[in-house]
Design an enzyme around this catalytic site. Sequence first.
Site, PDB file in Angstrom:
ATOM      1  CG  HIS A 151      30.500 -15.932 -27.392  1.00 22.53           C
ATOM      2  ND1 HIS A 151      31.665 -15.604 -28.052  1.00 22.53           N
ATOM      3  CD2 HIS A 151      30.696 -17.179 -26.889  1.00 22.53           C
ATOM      4  CE1 HIS A 151      32.521 -16.605 -27.953  1.00 22.53           C
ATOM      5  NE2 HIS A 151      31.971 -17.567 -27.253  1.00 22.53           N
TER       6      HIS A 151
ATOM      7  NE  ARG B 142      35.188 -13.346 -32.715  1.00 24.42           N
ATOM      8  CZ  ARG B 142      35.146 -14.016 -33.869  1.00 24.42           C
ATOM      9  NH1 ARG B 142      35.393 -15.310 -33.865  1.00 24.42           N
ATOM     10  NH2 ARG B 142      34.875 -13.421 -34.989  1.00 24.42           N
ATOM     11  CE  LYS B 143      28.064 -13.322 -31.835  1.00 22.04           C
ATOM     12  NZ  LYS B 143      28.881 -14.491 -31.438  1.00 22.04           N
ATOM     13  CG  LEU B 144      30.055  -4.636 -31.308  1.00 23.59           C
ATOM     14  CD1 LEU B 144      30.027  -5.728 -32.367  1.00 23.59           C
ATOM     15  CD2 LEU B 144      29.290  -3.420 -31.797  1.00 23.59           C
TER      16      LEU B 144
END
Length: 384
Positions: free
Chosen positions: A182, A184-186
Amino acid sequence: MIPIMTPFIGEAEAQAASAVVLSGWLSQGSEVAAFEREFAAAVGSDHACAVSNCTVALHLALLAVGVGPGDEVILASHTFIACANVVLQCGAVPVFVDIDPNTFNMKPELVAAAITERTKAIMCIHQMGMPCDMEAIMPLARAHGVAVVEDAACAIGSEIRMNGQWERIGRPIGDIACFSLHPRKLLTVGDGGMMTTSNVEYDRFARLLRQHGMSVSDSVRHNSRTVILEEYPVPGYNYRLTDVQAAIGRVQLTRLDEIVARRRRLAQTYREMLADIPGVRAPSEPEWAKTNWQSYCVRLPEGADQREVMQKMLDRGVATRRGIMCAHLERAYAHHELRLPLPESERAHRGCILLPLFHQMTEDMQEQVVSSLKAALVKQPALV
């Protein structure tokens, strides 16, 4: 405005996606297969199965280890609600346990107390990228014959020391680990997920169910010189990842080491800057864990109004997020029976905020974040 997060993505990803679009093959195909191989190599896993998001990866993982109606799955309430939802979707019962306030992950001793004859699995959540205490939980699970599914949604690039050796989350330590892609992830592909395992049968099961239970993939039929008629031996789902997304993911994966190193430096800078604010508690790592700092969660001073602090920071141009949610506090779980009290989970949810942290962040931005937090905590004198 300083956002809570912005993806580290650019021209290389755009070119990779464009090449797939121009190739004429957009769905699950050769790019997905290559992404799976490269992802497995990056985390040290034997197998990796790409899916449309981490929620469905968790769903497939629970089904693969045999979770079904009437079973119990032990997990923290202090996490995104998807974790509890997938347990219900399997017809099973979520059994919530409390967290360690230092790591925001469930306490092994509470897991031990929650195991019953109906326990089928333990879902270990590497919250905000911080590894769960797997060295303590795995012996409990194995002693009771209970499967372990790791929710590694936030933990790509995080490391844990097991039996004296450092290894990346995702090998996996349990039976299956599930990752999110997603924004929001790294690493991101827009939205997507990955399931890693050392068990070839779990991998085959996931591959079968992610594509409607179809016995032969589209790419195999397309490349065959003879007519192949597929079969559907089991009911399945449409949980596929596209080749467009996989091409982006392959580029993103080459940035992983750089992204983790950068975020660890930013986290250390935050820690130094926050030391001057009375009552604010910065997060820290246990000596056996190296987090990727997917989120930077600070505990506010006792008595601080979380929403008021967040609003004041927003007014100064800094976006924040509340402490990690608790599933049992949401209306969807209002009638769910709690077997154990969850005071630390509720305290973290109400008394913590997430500060902005992203690859492109500068020290000036961090100073703005910290100064806005400091100003937001200043109590205004009461009007007489």
